[in-house]
Every structure is written in C-alpha cells, then in structure tokens.
Write a protein that holds these residues in place. Structure first.
Motif, PDB file in Angstrom:
ATOM      1  N   LEU A 236     -51.924-111.889 -39.564  1.00  0.00           N
ATOM      2  CA  LEU A 236     -52.440-111.949 -40.921  1.00  0.00           C
ATOM      3  C   LEU A 236     -52.182-110.636 -41.648  1.00  0.00           C
ATOM      4  N   GLN A 237     -51.774-110.720 -42.917  1.00  0.00           N
ATOM      5  CA  GLN A 237     -51.516-109.537 -43.723  1.00  0.00           C
ATOM      6  C   GLN A 237     -52.684-109.192 -44.635  1.00  0.00           C
ATOM      7  N   ALA A 238     -53.783-109.874 -44.434  1.00  0.00           N
ATOM      8  CA  ALA A 238     -54.997-109.598 -45.210  1.00  0.00           C
ATOM      9  C   ALA A 238     -56.197-109.818 -44.310  1.00  0.00           C
ATOM     10  N   ASP A 239     -57.348-109.294 -44.753  1.00  0.00           N
ATOM     11  CA  ASP A 239     -58.570-109.444 -43.970  1.00  0.00           C
ATOM     12  C   ASP A 239     -59.135-110.849 -44.186  1.00  0.00           C
ATOM     13  N   VAL A 240     -58.979-111.685 -43.158  1.00  0.00           N
ATOM     14  CA  VAL A 240     -59.432-113.069 -43.233  1.00  0.00           C
ATOM     15  C   VAL A 240     -60.399-113.319 -42.081  1.00  0.00           C
ATOM     16  N   ALA A 241     -61.485-114.045 -42.340  1.00  0.00           N
ATOM     17  CA  ALA A 241     -62.450-114.352 -41.290  1.00  0.00           C
ATOM     18  C   ALA A 241     -61.789-115.167 -40.183  1.00  0.00           C
ATOM     19  N   THR A 242     -62.157-114.876 -38.942  1.00  0.00           N
ATOM     20  CA  THR A 242     -61.567-115.562 -37.791  1.00  0.00           C
ATOM     21  C   THR A 242     -62.099-116.981 -37.688  1.00  0.00           C
ATOM     22  N   PRO A 243     -61.206-117.988 -37.728  1.00  0.00           N
ATOM     23  CA  PRO A 243     -61.648-119.385 -37.627  1.00  0.00           C
ATOM     24  C   PRO A 243     -62.227-119.688 -36.250  1.00  0.00           C
ATOM     25  N   ALA A 244     -63.056-120.689 -36.174  1.00  0.00           N
ATOM     26  CA  ALA A 244     -63.645-121.099 -34.903  1.00  0.00           C
ATOM     27  C   ALA A 244     -62.544-121.494 -33.918  1.00  0.00           C
ATOM     28  N   GLY A 245     -62.714-121.067 -32.663  1.00  0.00           N
ATOM     29  CA  GLY A 245     -61.770-121.420 -31.615  1.00  0.00           C
ATOM     30  C   GLY A 245     -60.636-120.430 -31.446  1.00  0.00           C
ATOM     31  N   TRP A 246     -60.536-119.463 -32.375  1.00  0.00           N
ATOM     32  CA  TRP A 246     -59.472-118.467 -32.307  1.00  0.00           C
ATOM     33  C   TRP A 246     -60.049-117.110 -31.921  1.00  0.00           C
ATOM     34  N   ALA A 247     -59.229-116.302 -31.246  1.00  0.00           N
ATOM     35  CA  ALA A 247     -59.618-114.937 -30.898  1.00  0.00           C
ATOM     36  C   ALA A 247     -58.870-113.972 -31.804  1.00  0.00           C
ATOM     37  N   ARG A 248     -59.447-112.818 -32.006  1.00  0.00           N
ATOM     38  CA  ARG A 248     -58.833-111.815 -32.888  1.00  0.00           C
ATOM     39  C   ARG A 248     -58.340-110.648 -32.033  1.00  0.00           C
ATOM     40  N   GLU A 249     -57.068-110.327 -32.168  1.00  0.00           N
ATOM     41  CA  GLU A 249     -56.472-109.169 -31.509  1.00  0.00           C
ATOM     42  C   GLU A 249     -55.775-108.343 -32.578  1.00  0.00           C
ATOM     43  N   ALA A 250     -56.453-107.305 -33.063  1.00  0.00           N
ATOM     44  CA  ALA A 250     -55.944-106.482 -34.166  1.00  0.00           C
ATOM     45  C   ALA A 250     -55.668-107.385 -35.375  1.00  0.00           C
ATOM     46  N   ASP A 251     -54.412-107.451 -35.825  1.00  0.00           N
ATOM     47  CA  ASP A 251     -54.066-108.269 -36.991  1.00  0.00           C
ATOM     48  C   ASP A 251     -53.685-109.693 -36.623  1.00  0.00           C
ATOM     49  N   TRP A 252     -53.868-110.064 -35.366  1.00  0.00           N
ATOM     50  CA  TRP A 252     -53.407-111.373 -34.898  1.00  0.00           C
ATOM     51  C   TRP A 252     -54.579-112.307 -34.583  1.00  0.00           C
ATOM     52  N   GLY A 274     -57.046-122.497 -45.653  1.00  0.00           N
ATOM     53  CA  GLY A 274     -56.920-122.850 -47.066  1.00  0.00           C
ATOM     54  C   GLY A 274     -55.999-121.871 -47.776  1.00  0.00           C
ATOM     55  N   GLU A 275     -56.469-121.305 -48.890  1.00  0.00           N
ATOM     56  CA  GLU A 275     -55.661-120.339 -49.629  1.00  0.00           C
ATOM     57  C   GLU A 275     -55.386-119.088 -48.801  1.00  0.00           C
ATOM     58  N   GLY A 276     -56.254-118.819 -47.829  1.00  0.00           N
ATOM     59  CA  GLY A 276     -56.047-117.654 -46.972  1.00  0.00           C
ATOM     60  C   GLY A 276     -54.795-117.748 -46.133  1.00  0.00           C
ATOM     61  N   ALA A 277     -54.225-118.956 -46.008  1.00  0.00           N
ATOM     62  CA  ALA A 277     -52.993-119.130 -45.239  1.00  0.00           C
ATOM     63  C   ALA A 277     -51.835-118.371 -45.856  1.00  0.00           C
TER      64      ALA A 277
END
Length: 316
Positions: A236-252, A274-277
């Motif tokens: 992700l190139q912007a700060d987006v909330a982590t969707p359910a079921g996904w893990a966050r590793e830095a920007d990924w 949504g638009e965050g895509a």
C-alpha cells in the motif's frame, strides 16, 4: 538395529537445570540425507556431538551401523566422518597435505591413501589447488577442503554442520553435488544449514528439534506443499486500515491462501478497500518454500509429523 546407519534411543542431555534433549529417538537408514532443523539454541550441535561420540549423553544409547558408541567407540568412530561448522585445517600445509594428514589419522595407508586423497580432492574440484597452502585458499576452497578431510576414510555416516558457511555459489553447488553422491553411494548424512533452500535441492527428509524433542516432518516436498503456504502480498502507498483476515508487515498486507486462490483473495481485498484500493502499489504471489514452511511450523508451535506412515527415512 543393523538396518540403521545411525540409531539414537532415548537420548537425554541437560546442562545444569536446562534440559536440551529430552529423550530423542532417531533411526537414519543407509543412503539417506536428514536435514536437521531447529532454532538457535534448540540443541542441534549437542545432538550431533552426542551422535558422533564427542559428547556423552546423560542417558540413552547411540549405535552406528549396529555398533554401540559407548562400549566400542573406536569401531564406531571409524565409520563416522564429521565436518563441523568451525574449520579444522592446518593453514601452513598445502591442500593435499591437509587431506593426507587426516587420511593417516584415520588409518588409510599406502596406495589406498594416495588414491583416496586424489579422489576426494578431484570430487570437490580442488585438483588445481592441491599444492597451494591452505591459508592462501579462498573461503569457499577452505570449506571444500574441510569437507574433503572428513571423507578420506570413506565414512558410512557423515555429520555436516553448516558445511557451506562462507562458501561462494560455485563451492556451495559442488558441496551439494558431493553430498548427493555420498548418499547415492550408500552413506547416510545428517545435515544442518541456515540456507534452507539447500535442503530443497537435496533428496532429504526433515526432522525438527524443538523444546528438546525431535519430530519427523517428512520429505522436503511434502513439508513445502503442506506447510509452505502460498497466498498474496499487497503493498500500500497510503495509510489504510488493515482488513479483517490480513496481516500487516510494514507497507504490505499479507495473507495465506488457506485453500483459496490468490486471485480470489486479491479481489476480495480490493472490494473491502473500496476507494482505498487506489493506494495499491504492488502485488506479489510468493511461491511456497521450505523457509516459509519452517517459519510457519515455529510460529504455530507445532512439530507434528507430516506423514505418520512407516516410510524409508527417519523414525522419530
């Protein structure tokens, strides 16, 4: 008992109040390569030291080709070759002299010694450097020399502890090729490495040493298939909330497939964002590897056997 090159029964070892091995059982048949996995401090070096006779267990027994290591160490030791991680070469001697010294120490004599030394030197691609002093060899050449010295007496059981540390790409490949030939000739190999991709190149079975216990994991391909996990990584190139079921590793955002296609997971993520895509900058579909399987095994705290049926390999 005689069907195993190496057999450990109920091996236990503690240092003070710390239990390192808590009743390890192992049966390694002829011609097999066993990749020994485990985090740092798990006791891999302790296990190898006990299996090659350089350290006594608190209890339990070790047999090499049916020979009891405790009661007939000399006969058992004659069947063992060991190349520990720390190099044990004589820097002022030439490559050939180093190999010949170890051949003499193992009782190889006369023409047999000369022929065997030439064979192992050639087998590791070191013939052109045979007259060079060991201290003048490259790091990869020194690592290959170290292995050649352990092979001078044609051992039937090899212990290779990080045999490619410091080796260049060419030396690493030559070492792996030789390990395969050793097994093809009927010798058994206990192999440890932090370069887990090496074990994917060898026809090896895997065992995991964790919390003092040894567990049979199965063949490399089975472990990678069942535990390696594929999935999708989205940057992700912007700060987006982590969707359910996904893990966050830095920007990924990272998610394992868990039986679903990576494309389906990606489509679901796009819909959830949504638009965050619009902030998606990169997408990766990593293939399953032994490294990812190993990390998953440790993360889940499991060392369960992948294949519980009786198969040629390790009995643990």
């Amino acid at each position: 008992m005689n069907e195993a090159r190496l057999q450990l029964r109920g091996v236990r070892k503690s240092f003070g109040e710390r239990t390192v091995l808590s009743g390890v059982d192992l049966a390694l048949p002829p011609g097999r390569i066993l990749g020994l996995l485990g985090p740092n401090g798990a006791g891999k070096s302790t296990l190898i030291s006990i299996a090659n006779g350089s350290l006594m267990p608190d209890s339990g027994s070790v047999y090499v080709d049916g020979v009891d290591l405790a009661s007939d160490r000399e006969s058992a030791a004659a069947l063992i070759g060991s190349a520990p991680q720390r190099l044990g070469i004589y820097p002022s001697l030439t490559l050939r002299e180093n190999v010949e010294v170890f051949a003499r120490l193992h009782g190889v004599r006369g023409r047999t010694r000369r022929a065997r030394c030439a064979q192992v030197i050639e087998g590791l691609g070191l013939t052109r450097s045979a007259g060079v002093r060991a201290e003048q060899l490259s790091g990869g050449q020194q690592r290959r020399l170290h292995l050649a010295m352990a092979l001078t007496h044609s051992p039937r059981l090899m212990f290779l502890d990080e045999p490619t540390v410091g080796a260049d790409v060419e030396s690493r490949q030559q070492i792996l090729d030789l390990v395969r030939r050793i097994a093809d000739d009927g010798a058994s190999v206990l192999y440890t490495t932090h370069y887990l991709a090496e074990l994917e190149q060898l026809p090896s079975r895997l065992a995991l040493l964790h919390h003092g216990a040894l567990r049979d994991l199965g063949e490399v391909s089975d472990v990678v298939t069942s535990q390696g996990g594929d999935g999708v990584r989205v940057r992700l190139q912007a700060d987006v909330a982590t969707p359910a079921g996904w893990a966050r590793e830095a920007d990924w955002f990272v998610r394992e497939s868990a039986g679903r296609s990576a494309g389906e997971l990606l489509a679901e993520l796009i819909a959830d964002l949504g638009e965050g895509a619009n902030a998606i900058g990169d997408v990766q579909f990593p293939r399953p590897t032994l490294e990812s399987a190993y990390v998953r095994l440790l993360r889940n705290g499991t060392a369960r056997a992948i294949d519980r049926e009786e198969v040629p390999g390790v009995a643990a």
